[in-house]
Every structure is written in C-alpha cells, then in structure tokens.
Design a protein around this motif. Structure first.
Motif, mmCIF file in Angstrom:
data_model
loop_
_atom_site.group_PDB
_atom_site.id
_atom_site.type_symbol
_atom_site.label_atom_id
_atom_site.label_comp_id
_atom_site.label_asym_id
_atom_site.label_seq_id
_atom_site.Cartn_x
_atom_site.Cartn_y
_atom_site.Cartn_z
ATOM 1 N N TYR A 130 54.083 -1.474 81.283
ATOM 2 C CA TYR A 130 54.009 -2.929 81.054
ATOM 3 C C TYR A 130 52.576 -3.429 81.280
ATOM 4 C CZ TYR A 130 58.867 -4.182 80.169
ATOM 5 O OH TYR A 130 60.107 -4.339 79.581
ATOM 6 N N ILE A 131 51.950 -2.931 82.329
ATOM 7 C CA ILE A 131 50.568 -3.324 82.617
ATOM 8 C C ILE A 131 49.646 -2.815 81.514
ATOM 9 C CG2 ILE A 131 48.667 -3.070 84.262
ATOM 10 C CD1 ILE A 131 50.958 -2.722 86.441
ATOM 11 N N ASP A 132 49.833 -1.572 81.106
ATOM 12 C CA ASP A 132 49.024 -0.974 80.048
ATOM 13 C C ASP A 132 49.197 -1.722 78.729
ATOM 14 O OD1 ASP A 132 47.345 0.896 78.720
ATOM 15 O OD2 ASP A 132 49.039 2.248 78.337
ATOM 16 N N ARG A 133 50.406 -2.089 78.413
ATOM 17 C CA ARG A 133 50.665 -2.832 77.171
ATOM 18 C C ARG A 133 49.912 -4.163 77.190
ATOM 19 N NH1 ARG A 133 50.517 -4.007 72.310
ATOM 20 N NH2 ARG A 133 52.077 -5.411 71.473
ATOM 21 N N GLN A 134 50.029 -4.874 78.301
ATOM 22 C CA GLN A 134 49.405 -6.194 78.351
ATOM 23 C C GLN A 134 47.886 -6.117 78.416
ATOM 24 O OE1 GLN A 134 49.110 -8.784 81.823
ATOM 25 N NE2 GLN A 134 50.474 -10.185 80.711
ATOM 26 N N THR A 135 47.350 -5.208 79.184
ATOM 27 C CA THR A 135 45.900 -5.181 79.392
ATOM 28 C C THR A 135 45.145 -4.382 78.341
ATOM 29 O OG1 THR A 135 46.047 -3.328 80.943
ATOM 30 C CG2 THR A 135 46.126 -5.567 81.873
ATOM 31 N N ASN A 136 45.775 -3.379 77.753
ATOM 32 C CA ASN A 136 45.088 -2.508 76.789
ATOM 33 C C ASN A 136 45.673 -2.543 75.383
ATOM 34 O OD1 ASN A 136 43.330 -1.502 78.812
ATOM 35 N ND2 ASN A 136 44.921 -0.095 79.486
ATOM 36 N N GLY A 137 46.834 -3.167 75.233
ATOM 37 C CA GLY A 137 47.445 -3.245 73.915
ATOM 38 C C GLY A 137 48.153 -1.982 73.470
ATOM 39 N N GLU A 147 62.606 0.919 65.913
ATOM 40 C CA GLU A 147 63.089 0.096 67.025
ATOM 41 C C GLU A 147 61.902 -0.311 67.905
ATOM 42 O OE1 GLU A 147 65.909 0.519 70.982
ATOM 43 O OE2 GLU A 147 66.061 2.016 69.399
ATOM 44 N N ILE A 148 61.802 -1.581 68.205
ATOM 45 C CA ILE A 148 60.731 -2.097 69.058
ATOM 46 C C ILE A 148 61.250 -2.164 70.499
ATOM 47 C CG2 ILE A 148 59.158 -4.013 69.517
ATOM 48 C CD1 ILE A 148 58.641 -2.643 66.842
ATOM 49 N N LEU A 149 60.570 -1.481 71.391
ATOM 50 C CA LEU A 149 60.930 -1.543 72.801
ATOM 51 C C LEU A 149 60.501 -2.886 73.382
ATOM 52 C CD1 LEU A 149 59.777 2.014 73.969
ATOM 53 C CD2 LEU A 149 62.130 1.224 73.671
ATOM 54 N N PHE A 207 56.779 -7.758 75.196
ATOM 55 C CA PHE A 207 56.686 -8.517 76.443
ATOM 56 C C PHE A 207 55.494 -9.476 76.480
ATOM 57 C CE2 PHE A 207 55.381 -9.071 80.871
ATOM 58 C CZ PHE A 207 56.558 -9.522 81.449
ATOM 59 N N PRO A 208 54.267 -9.040 76.150
ATOM 60 C CA PRO A 208 53.133 -9.980 76.235
ATOM 61 C C PRO A 208 53.284 -11.195 75.324
ATOM 62 C CG PRO A 208 52.336 -7.733 76.061
ATOM 63 C CD PRO A 208 53.818 -7.701 75.792
ATOM 64 N N ASP A 209 53.856 -11.009 74.148
ATOM 65 C CA ASP A 209 54.059 -12.134 73.232
ATOM 66 C C ASP A 209 55.115 -13.100 73.750
ATOM 67 O OD1 ASP A 209 52.175 -11.103 71.454
ATOM 68 O OD2 ASP A 209 53.684 -9.931 70.384
ATOM 69 N N ARG A 210 56.125 -12.559 74.411
ATOM 70 C CA ARG A 210 57.199 -13.404 74.927
ATOM 71 C C ARG A 210 56.858 -14.035 76.273
ATOM 72 N NH1 ARG A 210 61.033 -10.380 76.488
ATOM 73 N NH2 ARG A 210 60.151 -8.348 75.998
ATOM 74 N N PRO A 264 53.397 -15.017 77.579
ATOM 75 C CA PRO A 264 51.932 -15.143 77.568
ATOM 76 C C PRO A 264 51.331 -15.668 78.872
ATOM 77 C CG PRO A 264 52.936 -16.880 76.259
ATOM 78 C CD PRO A 264 54.041 -15.940 76.647
ATOM 79 N N SER A 265 52.133 -16.296 79.715
ATOM 80 C CA SER A 265 51.600 -16.861 80.960
ATOM 81 C C SER A 265 51.588 -15.841 82.108
ATOM 82 C CB SER A 265 52.412 -18.086 81.377
ATOM 83 O OG SER A 265 53.737 -17.711 81.675
ATOM 84 N N ILE A 266 52.182 -14.682 81.904
ATOM 85 C CA ILE A 266 52.221 -13.670 82.965
ATOM 86 C C ILE A 266 51.014 -12.743 82.814
ATOM 87 C CG2 ILE A 266 53.498 -11.730 83.938
ATOM 88 C CD1 ILE A 266 56.068 -13.110 83.040
ATOM 89 N N ASP A 267 50.208 -12.673 83.872
ATOM 90 C CA ASP A 267 49.023 -11.814 83.882
ATOM 91 C C ASP A 267 49.270 -10.650 84.838
ATOM 92 O OD1 ASP A 267 46.528 -10.669 83.835
ATOM 93 O OD2 ASP A 267 45.525 -12.312 84.883
ATOM 94 N N LEU A 268 49.296 -9.453 84.298
ATOM 95 C CA LEU A 268 49.542 -8.261 85.101
ATOM 96 C C LEU A 268 48.265 -7.503 85.444
ATOM 97 C CD1 LEU A 268 52.643 -6.862 83.141
ATOM 98 C CD2 LEU A 268 52.654 -8.268 85.215
ATOM 99 N N SER A 269 47.122 -7.992 84.991
ATOM 100 C CA SER A 269 45.876 -7.245 85.142
ATOM 101 C C SER A 269 45.508 -6.967 86.602
ATOM 102 C CB SER A 269 44.726 -7.958 84.435
ATOM 103 O OG SER A 269 44.502 -9.234 85.004
#
Length: 139
Positions: free
Chosen positions: A58-65, A75-77, A82-85, A87-92
C-alpha cells in the motif's frame, strides 16, 4: 486448503488483510499498527508477516506508483485503486517503518521466512520479491 504463492497477493492472509484495510475507517492506522506489531514482536508469525507485506505494498503503491494487479486477469486489486479512492491519506511517513519490518521479516525471527525456506524451489522468488519491495521503498 488456502491459497499460497510467492507473489505479494497469492496468499489468503494477504487478501484478508487487504480486506481489513479496505473496510477500516482509519486504514493508515491499521497499516501502521501492522508494522508496529512486527517491529515490537520477538517472532513474526506468518499472519503478521503477510500484514507487513500488504502494508508495504500500500505504501509502495501510493509513494512510487507501483501496480500490483495482474494484467492478464484484468482484475484490479484494491491496493491499486486505494490512492485514487483515498487522496487525503498520506502513507509516505511509514516508508522507513515498512523497510525495517520487511528486513525483520527476512531475518531469523520470522515464521513466514521459515515456511518459505521449506519450499526450496519458490523461496528465492519470494525473497527476491521482498527485497525488491524494500528497494522501491528505500527510493
């Protein structure tokens, strides 16, 4: 018999924890708690280990794409959307904890590592996947 594979989302525990994150009112807290549990534990059991891996994805998806869905299935996991749904959550700020927890997962006090070592054929693939995740999070 449960699902078991060396990729990040080929394990029932991984899918279960992804479902917990998706159902949570505070997914960042749940991710951070999973990492903290592993860091504070003397021995990481397999369920906790899978929670660390999922949290790191989840962190990798949000911070590195990084995308984790298999393109051939179509099928989309949830981790990928998650980042699109959310946007206000910052996991960095959790990257460092995730790296340390993943490194601990590869250490001697990890049930998941022990289980994978029993599978001599797939263990190198599992380990390489964790090492690549660590590498991406260290960027």
């Amino acid at each position: 018999m449960g699902a078991w594979g060396y990729k990040y989302y080929e394990d029932d525990d991984a899918f279960d924890f992804m479902d917990e994150i998706e159902a949570s009112e505070n997914p960042k807290e749940l991710i951070e708690d999973a990492l903290e549990t592993a860091l504070e534990s003397d021995f990481i059991d397999s369920t906790e280990g899978n929670a660390v891996i999922v949290s790191a994805t989840y962190i990798d998806r949000q911070t590195n794409g990084t995308r984790f869905s298999e393109s051939e299935t179509g099928e989309i996991l949830d981790v990928d959307s998650f980042p699109d749904r959310n946007p206000s959550i910052d996991l960095s700020d959790l990257k460092e904890k995730a790296v340390i927890a993943l490194e601990k997962l590869l250490g001697e006090d990890s049930e998941l590592k022990e289980l994978w070592q029993e599978n001599e054929e797939d263990y190198p693939f599992w380990r390489k996947g964790i090492e690549k995740l660590i590498e991406r999070l260290n960027k």
